[in-house]
Design a protein around this motif. Structure first.
Motif, PDB file in Angstrom:
ATOM      1  N   THR A  38       8.303   5.318  -7.642  1.00 29.85           N
ATOM      2  CA  THR A  38       7.542   4.709  -9.011  1.00 29.85           C
ATOM      3  C   THR A  38       6.456   5.298  -9.419  1.00 29.85           C
ATOM      4  O   THR A  38       5.701   5.775  -8.661  1.00 29.85           O
ATOM      5  CB  THR A  38       7.084   3.315  -8.674  1.00 29.85           C
ATOM      6  OG1 THR A  38       6.224   3.267  -7.584  1.00 29.85           O
ATOM      7  CG2 THR A  38       8.172   2.206  -8.256  1.00 29.85           C
ATOM      8  N   ILE A  39       6.620   5.945 -10.997  1.00 37.14           N
ATOM      9  CA  ILE A  39       5.545   6.787 -11.638  1.00 37.14           C
ATOM     10  C   ILE A  39       4.981   6.015 -12.513  1.00 37.14           C
ATOM     11  O   ILE A  39       5.720   5.706 -13.536  1.00 37.14           O
ATOM     12  CB  ILE A  39       6.289   7.986 -11.916  1.00 37.14           C
ATOM     13  CG1 ILE A  39       7.185   8.732 -10.891  1.00 37.14           C
ATOM     14  CG2 ILE A  39       5.166   8.931 -12.470  1.00 37.14           C
ATOM     15  CD1 ILE A  39       7.804   9.826 -11.178  1.00 37.14           C
ATOM     16  N   LEU A  40       3.554   5.916 -12.752  1.00 37.69           N
ATOM     17  CA  LEU A  40       2.849   5.344 -13.885  1.00 37.69           C
ATOM     18  C   LEU A  40       2.938   6.148 -15.003  1.00 37.69           C
ATOM     19  O   LEU A  40       2.899   7.465 -14.682  1.00 37.69           O
ATOM     20  CB  LEU A  40       1.306   4.911 -13.324  1.00 37.69           C
ATOM     21  CG  LEU A  40       1.438   4.047 -12.177  1.00 37.69           C
ATOM     22  CD1 LEU A  40      -0.060   3.799 -11.775  1.00 37.69           C
ATOM     23  CD2 LEU A  40       1.742   2.674 -12.730  1.00 37.69           C
ATOM     24  N   PHE A  41       3.207   5.550 -16.022  1.00 38.03           N
ATOM     25  CA  PHE A  41       3.240   6.161 -17.328  1.00 38.03           C
ATOM     26  C   PHE A  41       1.996   5.552 -18.083  1.00 38.03           C
ATOM     27  O   PHE A  41       2.398   4.859 -19.066  1.00 38.03           O
ATOM     28  CB  PHE A  41       4.528   6.063 -18.006  1.00 38.03           C
ATOM     29  CG  PHE A  41       4.774   7.043 -19.239  1.00 38.03           C
ATOM     30  CD1 PHE A  41       4.419   8.170 -19.485  1.00 38.03           C
ATOM     31  CD2 PHE A  41       5.444   6.284 -20.419  1.00 38.03           C
ATOM     32  CE1 PHE A  41       4.665   8.949 -20.548  1.00 38.03           C
ATOM     33  CE2 PHE A  41       5.816   6.714 -21.384  1.00 38.03           C
ATOM     34  CZ  PHE A  41       5.197   8.266 -21.660  1.00 38.03           C
ATOM     35  N   VAL A  88       4.930  -3.452 -10.783  1.00 36.62           N
ATOM     36  CA  VAL A  88       5.101  -2.428  -9.841  1.00 36.62           C
ATOM     37  C   VAL A  88       5.723  -3.038  -8.441  1.00 36.62           C
ATOM     38  O   VAL A  88       6.451  -2.380  -7.762  1.00 36.62           O
ATOM     39  CB  VAL A  88       3.801  -1.586  -9.526  1.00 36.62           C
ATOM     40  CG1 VAL A  88       4.068  -0.285  -8.655  1.00 36.62           C
ATOM     41  CG2 VAL A  88       3.491  -0.982 -10.935  1.00 36.62           C
ATOM     42  N   ILE A  89       4.935  -4.074  -8.209  1.00 36.50           N
ATOM     43  CA  ILE A  89       5.225  -4.590  -6.812  1.00 36.50           C
ATOM     44  C   ILE A  89       6.469  -4.917  -6.555  1.00 36.50           C
ATOM     45  O   ILE A  89       7.325  -4.788  -5.669  1.00 36.50           O
ATOM     46  CB  ILE A  89       4.297  -5.907  -6.524  1.00 36.50           C
ATOM     47  CG1 ILE A  89       2.830  -5.373  -6.114  1.00 36.50           C
ATOM     48  CG2 ILE A  89       4.678  -6.402  -5.077  1.00 36.50           C
ATOM     49  CD1 ILE A  89       1.650  -6.346  -6.043  1.00 36.50           C
ATOM     50  N   LYS A  90       7.075  -5.677  -7.773  1.00 34.51           N
ATOM     51  CA  LYS A  90       8.405  -6.251  -7.611  1.00 34.51           C
ATOM     52  C   LYS A  90       9.416  -5.165  -7.775  1.00 34.51           C
ATOM     53  O   LYS A  90      10.483  -5.066  -7.045  1.00 34.51           O
ATOM     54  CB  LYS A  90       8.706  -7.137  -8.736  1.00 34.51           C
ATOM     55  CG  LYS A  90       7.978  -8.358  -8.928  1.00 34.51           C
ATOM     56  CD  LYS A  90       8.493  -9.551  -8.011  1.00 34.51           C
ATOM     57  CE  LYS A  90       7.879 -10.926  -7.890  1.00 34.51           C
ATOM     58  NZ  LYS A  90       7.835 -11.763  -6.802  1.00 34.51           N
ATOM     59  N   ILE A  91       9.091  -4.129  -8.357  1.00 32.22           N
ATOM     60  CA  ILE A  91      10.245  -2.924  -8.639  1.00 32.22           C
ATOM     61  C   ILE A  91      10.093  -2.444  -7.220  1.00 32.22           C
ATOM     62  O   ILE A  91      11.195  -1.918  -6.639  1.00 32.22           O
ATOM     63  CB  ILE A  91       9.786  -1.888  -9.457  1.00 32.22           C
ATOM     64  CG1 ILE A  91       9.963  -2.545 -10.920  1.00 32.22           C
ATOM     65  CG2 ILE A  91      10.503  -0.549  -9.432  1.00 32.22           C
ATOM     66  CD1 ILE A  91       9.518  -1.717 -12.086  1.00 32.22           C
ATOM     67  N   LYS A  92       9.062  -2.269  -6.484  1.00 31.12           N
ATOM     68  CA  LYS A  92       8.879  -1.358  -5.186  1.00 31.12           C
ATOM     69  C   LYS A  92       9.883  -2.235  -4.248  1.00 31.12           C
ATOM     70  O   LYS A  92      10.325  -1.598  -3.261  1.00 31.12           O
ATOM     71  CB  LYS A  92       7.799  -0.938  -4.796  1.00 31.12           C
ATOM     72  CG  LYS A  92       6.742   0.161  -5.353  1.00 31.12           C
ATOM     73  CD  LYS A  92       5.894   0.744  -5.000  1.00 31.12           C
ATOM     74  CE  LYS A  92       6.135   1.262  -3.379  1.00 31.12           C
ATOM     75  NZ  LYS A  92       6.517   2.568  -3.640  1.00 31.12           N
ATOM     76  N   TYR A 130      -0.538   0.204  -6.536  1.00 31.65           N
ATOM     77  CA  TYR A 130       0.751  -0.003  -5.971  1.00 31.65           C
ATOM     78  C   TYR A 130       1.589   1.152  -6.202  1.00 31.65           C
ATOM     79  O   TYR A 130       2.731   1.112  -5.437  1.00 31.65           O
ATOM     80  CB  TYR A 130       1.162  -1.320  -6.267  1.00 31.65           C
ATOM     81  CG  TYR A 130       0.248  -2.454  -5.803  1.00 31.65           C
ATOM     82  CD1 TYR A 130      -0.008  -2.790  -4.606  1.00 31.65           C
ATOM     83  CD2 TYR A 130      -0.596  -3.138  -7.077  1.00 31.65           C
ATOM     84  CE1 TYR A 130      -0.747  -3.958  -4.221  1.00 31.65           C
ATOM     85  CE2 TYR A 130      -1.488  -3.907  -6.603  1.00 31.65           C
ATOM     86  CZ  TYR A 130      -1.488  -4.524  -5.277  1.00 31.65           C
ATOM     87  OH  TYR A 130      -2.420  -5.479  -4.871  1.00 31.65           O
ATOM     88  N   ALA A 131       1.570   1.828  -7.117  1.00 29.20           N
ATOM     89  CA  ALA A 131       2.754   2.868  -7.560  1.00 29.20           C
ATOM     90  C   ALA A 131       2.437   4.051  -6.554  1.00 29.20           C
ATOM     91  O   ALA A 131       1.441   4.309  -6.133  1.00 29.20           O
ATOM     92  CB  ALA A 131       2.411   3.530  -8.933  1.00 29.20           C
ATOM     93  N   TYR A 168      -8.340   8.926  -7.278  1.00 29.81           N
ATOM     94  CA  TYR A 168      -8.974   9.527  -6.062  1.00 29.81           C
ATOM     95  C   TYR A 168      -9.103   8.539  -4.798  1.00 29.81           C
ATOM     96  O   TYR A 168      -8.944   8.764  -3.654  1.00 29.81           O
ATOM     97  CB  TYR A 168     -10.407   9.881  -6.366  1.00 29.81           C
ATOM     98  CG  TYR A 168     -11.172  10.725  -5.505  1.00 29.81           C
ATOM     99  CD1 TYR A 168     -10.843  11.983  -4.917  1.00 29.81           C
ATOM    100  CD2 TYR A 168     -12.459  10.241  -4.781  1.00 29.81           C
ATOM    101  CE1 TYR A 168     -11.526  12.654  -3.861  1.00 29.81           C
ATOM    102  CE2 TYR A 168     -12.926  11.045  -3.755  1.00 29.81           C
ATOM    103  CZ  TYR A 168     -12.648  12.150  -3.376  1.00 29.81           C
ATOM    104  OH  TYR A 168     -13.296  12.917  -2.421  1.00 29.81           O
ATOM    105  N   ARG A 169      -9.442   7.358  -5.093  1.00 27.64           N
ATOM    106  CA  ARG A 169      -9.450   6.252  -4.047  1.00 27.64           C
ATOM    107  C   ARG A 169      -8.236   5.635  -3.531  1.00 27.64           C
ATOM    108  O   ARG A 169      -8.284   5.223  -2.405  1.00 27.64           O
ATOM    109  CB  ARG A 169     -10.533   5.111  -4.499  1.00 27.64           C
ATOM    110  CG  ARG A 169     -12.087   5.454  -4.516  1.00 27.64           C
ATOM    111  CD  ARG A 169     -12.929   3.980  -4.708  1.00 27.64           C
ATOM    112  NE  ARG A 169     -12.155   3.472  -5.780  1.00 27.64           N
ATOM    113  CZ  ARG A 169     -12.988   3.512  -7.293  1.00 27.64           C
ATOM    114  NH1 ARG A 169     -13.772   4.286  -7.306  1.00 27.64           N
ATOM    115  NH2 ARG A 169     -12.708   2.817  -8.109  1.00 27.64           N
ATOM    116  N   SER A 170      -7.195   5.829  -4.461  1.00 28.93           N
ATOM    117  CA  SER A 170      -5.778   5.058  -3.933  1.00 28.93           C
ATOM    118  C   SER A 170      -5.118   6.352  -3.331  1.00 28.93           C
ATOM    119  O   SER A 170      -5.549   7.502  -3.092  1.00 28.93           O
ATOM    120  CB  SER A 170      -5.294   4.654  -5.190  1.00 28.93           C
ATOM    121  OG  SER A 170      -4.818   5.706  -6.216  1.00 28.93           O
ATOM    122  N   GLN A 171      -3.900   5.981  -3.042  1.00 29.35           N
ATOM    123  CA  GLN A 171      -2.663   6.859  -2.575  1.00 29.35           C
ATOM    124  C   GLN A 171      -1.978   7.344  -3.927  1.00 29.35           C
ATOM    125  O   GLN A 171      -0.814   8.068  -3.181  1.00 29.35           O
ATOM    126  CB  GLN A 171      -1.911   6.104  -1.616  1.00 29.35           C
ATOM    127  CG  GLN A 171      -2.651   5.506  -0.266  1.00 29.35           C
ATOM    128  CD  GLN A 171      -3.003   6.647   0.513  1.00 29.35           C
ATOM    129  OE1 GLN A 171      -2.405   7.559   0.933  1.00 29.35           O
ATOM    130  NE2 GLN A 171      -4.319   6.713   0.927  1.00 29.35           N
TER     131      GLN A 171
END
Ligand code: 1GP
Length: 247
Positions: A75-78, A64-68, A88-89, A118-121
């Motif tokens: 970036t959408i987690l699946f 995720v970090i490298k892609i961003k 990081y997504a 909930y705790r993340s962005q």
């Protein structure tokens, strides 16, 4: 609601959305970022990151970090389970495999993952995930009671149940690398009951013809994973798929 609103805007302006799926277990994070960049050059709208096996932990975070670092599309987690989350997504398809026999894939993984979201962005995008024959690895891992290819009414009933439960998106999945995608009759039947709710179709889409068939039948978003990981010229392949579905 930023990513969901962004995708809605693309649908409003261009008719359809193309999503590129990258499985962190299939290559190094550096190579994943190169594929993502090439796909963005071909005009893909967002990068989905996930897989049924091995897409977790440090490998997932680093991918995720490298892609961003390389691309500025969402970036959408699946996620295949609660282990498929990464803070990081930008967003996560917060999905329930409605036709699983295993309550773990219907709700328990979601319970385990919800506090992290909930705790993340990370923006959760609620989604009914439906696995259709042949189903592939995800069908086996997710213990899906596979929806028969020629029973569009069963898929439509599941989609309607997801919609009434408040899910914004429905994903019709034939399984990664399926011989043929979900058929147009099923896509049409599901989109008819969904109305304005969004329909994603993926699994076995390899060329412009198949992408166009799915989009014309009613898919709002097309996902391609395997073909993008296999071809030499990712940009040209994605451009072919994108131009087949956009107006
Ligand atoms: C798999 O639907 C996605 O979850 C993409 O399938 O790898 O066949 O493109 P492919």
């Amino acid at each position: 609601m930023q990513v969901e609103a962004h995708l809605q805007k693309i649908i409003d302006q261009e008719g359809k959305v193309h999503l590129t799926l990258i499985d962190p277990a299939s290559q190094t994070p550096e190579r994943a970022a190169e594929i993502a960049l090439a796909a963005v050059k071909g005009d893909t709208d967002a990068i989905m990151i996930g897989g049924s096996t091995g897409a977790s932990g440090t490998l997932l975070d680093e991918t995720v970090i490298k892609i961003k670092q390389k691309v500025d599309v969402p970036t959408i987690l699946f996620p295949g389970s609660s282990a498929g989350l990464s803070s990081y997504a930008d967003a996560v398809f917060f999905m329930s495999l409605l036709n699983s026999r295993d309550i773990g894939y219907v709700v328990t993984n979601q319970v385990l993952g919800a506090p992290l979201v909930y705790r993340s962005q990370i923006e959760p995008i609620s989604m009914a995930y439906l696995v259709v024959e042949p189903g592939g690895t995800v069908g086996w891992v997710g213990d899906a009671k596979l929806i028969p290819r020629r029973k569009p009414e069963i898929a439509a009933a599941y989609a309607l149940a997801g919609k009434y439960l408040g899910m914004h998106y429905t994903y019709l999945e034939a399984g990664s690398g399926a011989d043929t995608p979900v058929n147009p009759e099923m896509i049409g039947a599901v989109k008819q009951v969904l109305g304005e709710n969004k329909l994603i179709v993926g699994g076995g889409i390899r060329d412009a013809k198949a992408a166009k068939l799915c989009a014309s039948a009613g898919a709002d978003m097309i996902v391609t994973g395997t073909i993008v990981e296999e071809v030499k010229d990712v940009t040209a392949k994605v451009a072919e798929l994108v131009s087949a579905i956009k107006r």
